[in-house]
Scaffold this motif. Structure first.
Motif, mmCIF file in Angstrom:
data_model
loop_
_atom_site.group_PDB
_atom_site.id
_atom_site.type_symbol
_atom_site.label_atom_id
_atom_site.label_comp_id
_atom_site.label_asym_id
_atom_site.label_seq_id
_atom_site.Cartn_x
_atom_site.Cartn_y
_atom_site.Cartn_z
ATOM 1 N N GLU A 127 7.388 6.174 9.819
ATOM 2 C CA GLU A 127 8.148 7.218 8.616
ATOM 3 C C GLU A 127 8.165 6.288 7.686
ATOM 4 O OE1 GLU A 127 11.914 8.619 10.545
ATOM 5 O OE2 GLU A 127 9.551 10.268 12.257
ATOM 6 N N ALA A 128 9.423 5.232 7.853
ATOM 7 C CA ALA A 128 9.306 3.991 6.725
ATOM 8 C C ALA A 128 8.541 4.011 5.864
ATOM 9 C CB ALA A 128 10.848 2.955 7.070
ATOM 10 N N GLY A 129 7.125 3.346 6.831
ATOM 11 C CA GLY A 129 6.824 2.482 6.078
ATOM 12 C C GLY A 129 5.440 3.732 5.641
ATOM 13 N N MET A 130 5.134 5.368 5.615
ATOM 14 C CA MET A 130 4.146 5.769 5.084
ATOM 15 C C MET A 130 5.047 6.488 4.333
ATOM 16 S SD MET A 130 1.505 7.371 5.264
ATOM 17 C CE MET A 130 1.232 8.073 4.096
ATOM 18 N N SER A 131 6.785 6.290 3.551
ATOM 19 C CA SER A 131 7.153 6.521 2.404
ATOM 20 C C SER A 131 6.888 5.939 2.208
ATOM 21 C CB SER A 131 8.595 6.687 3.562
ATOM 22 O OG SER A 131 8.864 7.675 3.624
ATOM 23 N N ALA A 132 7.374 4.787 1.815
ATOM 24 C CA ALA A 132 7.042 3.151 1.912
ATOM 25 C C ALA A 132 5.396 3.295 0.677
ATOM 26 C CB ALA A 132 7.430 2.400 1.901
ATOM 27 N N LEU A 133 4.692 3.723 1.102
ATOM 28 C CA LEU A 133 3.361 3.569 0.881
ATOM 29 C C LEU A 133 3.498 4.929 -0.641
ATOM 30 C CD1 LEU A 133 0.789 2.393 0.796
ATOM 31 C CD2 LEU A 133 0.161 3.653 2.532
ATOM 32 N N LEU A 134 3.600 6.277 -0.111
ATOM 33 C CA LEU A 134 4.028 6.829 -0.707
ATOM 34 C C LEU A 134 4.216 6.297 -2.142
ATOM 35 C CD1 LEU A 134 4.338 10.297 1.333
ATOM 36 C CD2 LEU A 134 2.228 9.868 0.163
ATOM 37 N N ALA A 135 5.789 5.665 -2.053
ATOM 38 C CA ALA A 135 6.575 5.345 -2.933
ATOM 39 C C ALA A 135 5.786 4.487 -4.093
ATOM 40 C CB ALA A 135 7.851 4.799 -2.147
ATOM 41 N N VAL A 136 4.494 3.800 -3.308
ATOM 42 C CA VAL A 136 4.114 3.141 -4.104
ATOM 43 C C VAL A 136 3.018 3.321 -4.501
ATOM 44 C CG1 VAL A 136 1.985 0.789 -4.187
ATOM 45 C CG2 VAL A 136 4.544 0.385 -2.568
#
Length: 341
Positions: free
Chosen positions: A306-315
């Motif tokens: 979840e955190a990985g996907m959220s981080a990519l969306l933020a980028v």
């Protein structure tokens, strides 16, 4: 509210929604993209959503992606498909992705250290970004080139190739293991270490060594083992049957290694935990399938995804992902006890 079906029963379009709601097509696009706040009144937004629902309108994602110049597809690269941890990472990433109309393609790259081949004619044309779990960043060069943003999970934070990092507090997990065993009275240890060259296993070894060097009277011997039950059993048998005082605890880098260690203890006519305590790391389903159940460190794999996907969306939005390691928790179970007198 009265709405009209499109002529001939054709699939309704945003133009149909705009006409039925009495608003512009641009307003419909803003509302259905979730970008209406500050531009459209809440009453109008409710009207557009209600009208779209009544008409059975669904956005044409393919057309929208062409307009945006994006595929809304992310590649998740993992070392193996057979490990439960990576399946749970995928589940977490896919759950967040689906909330944002993204898809996640799962792709294995053996052991995470060899160069991964591009699974597409051109990944840079087929993807918006790459997430890699327990991988070396250089292994992704052929896939991402210099164009695709890369989010690394459970990987070396000093690697400059990644746009964002999501790590577990692995070192603290190993400290929790050693505190638990030292508190039970253990002083003679074997570290059954994964033979896979990986940052996460290197961190475990460093944290374990540092914790035991600070413990009076503690000794440790490291034995490398392949990451499978059979290889771990053979390595643990050699460690337990060697010369000198027998270790009272086997600290394993992974639950799979711990399963092999438990088999080795029994094959030598010993008992877990009365003669030898055994600990794992990961808290896979295997941990509670063993008898006795395994003392291990729980890693929140779904949360990592979840955190990985959220981080990519933020980028992708141009934002800075929230930094910080995810906490891990020791789960004491029946495989550890005080050493025999």
């Amino acid at each position: 509210m009265q709405t009209r079906e499109p002529v001939g029963g054709a699939r309704p379009t945003s133009k149909d929604v705009a006409r039925a709601a009495g608003v512009s097509q641009a307003t419909v696009s803003l509302v259905l993209a979730g970008k209406w706040r500050g531009r459209v009144s809440e009453r109008t937004a409710d009207l557009v959503r209600q009208t779209a629902g009544d008409l059975g309108y669904r956005p044409n994602l393919a057309a929208r992606n062409l307009r945006l110049g994006r595929t809304r597809t992310v590649l998740l690269v993992v070392p193996a498909l057979t490990n439960e941890f990576f399946a749970r990472v995928y589940a977490g990433a896919a759950a967040v992705a689906s909330e944002h109309d993204f898809g996640v393609v799962l792709y294995p790259s053996p052991e995470g250290v060899e160069p991964a081949k591009d699974p597409f004619p051109s990944a840079r044309a087929a993807l918006d970004g790459v997430i890699a779990s327990s991988m070396a960043a250089k292994a992704l060069d052929a896939i991402r080139g210099t164009d695709l943003p890369l989010v690394m999970l459970d990987s070396d934070p000093s690697d400059p190739a990644s746009a964002a990092q999501v790590n577990l507090d692995i070192a603290d997990g190993m400290r929790q293991v050693t505190d638990h065993l030292l508190g039970l009275g253990h002083r003679r240890f074997v570290h059954l270490a994964s033979a896979v060259p990986s940052w996460t296993f290197e961190v475990r070894a460093r944290a374990l060594g540092a914790a035991l060097r600070a413990a009076p009277g503690a000794s440790i011997r490291t034995v490398a083992a392949p990451l499978d039950v059979s290889g771990a059993r053979e390595a643990a048998e050699r460690a337990l049957a060697g010369s000198g005082p027998r270790p009272t605890a086997l600290i394993c880098d992974d639950d799979i290694l711990a399963a092999g260690a438990c088999k080795a203890v029994r094959r030598l006519g010993l008992r877990v935990p009365e003669d030898v305590s055994v600990t794992g790391f990961d808290d896979l389903a295997l941990a509670t399938a063993l008898e006795p159940e395994l003392t291990t460190v729980h890693l929140p794999a779904e949360r990592v995804g979840e955190a990985g996907m959220s981080a990519l969306l933020a980028v992708l939005r141009g934002d800075t992902p929230t930094p910080g390691d995810l906490p891990v928790t020791l789960v004491p179970r029946g495989s550890t006890s005080p050493p025999a007198a």
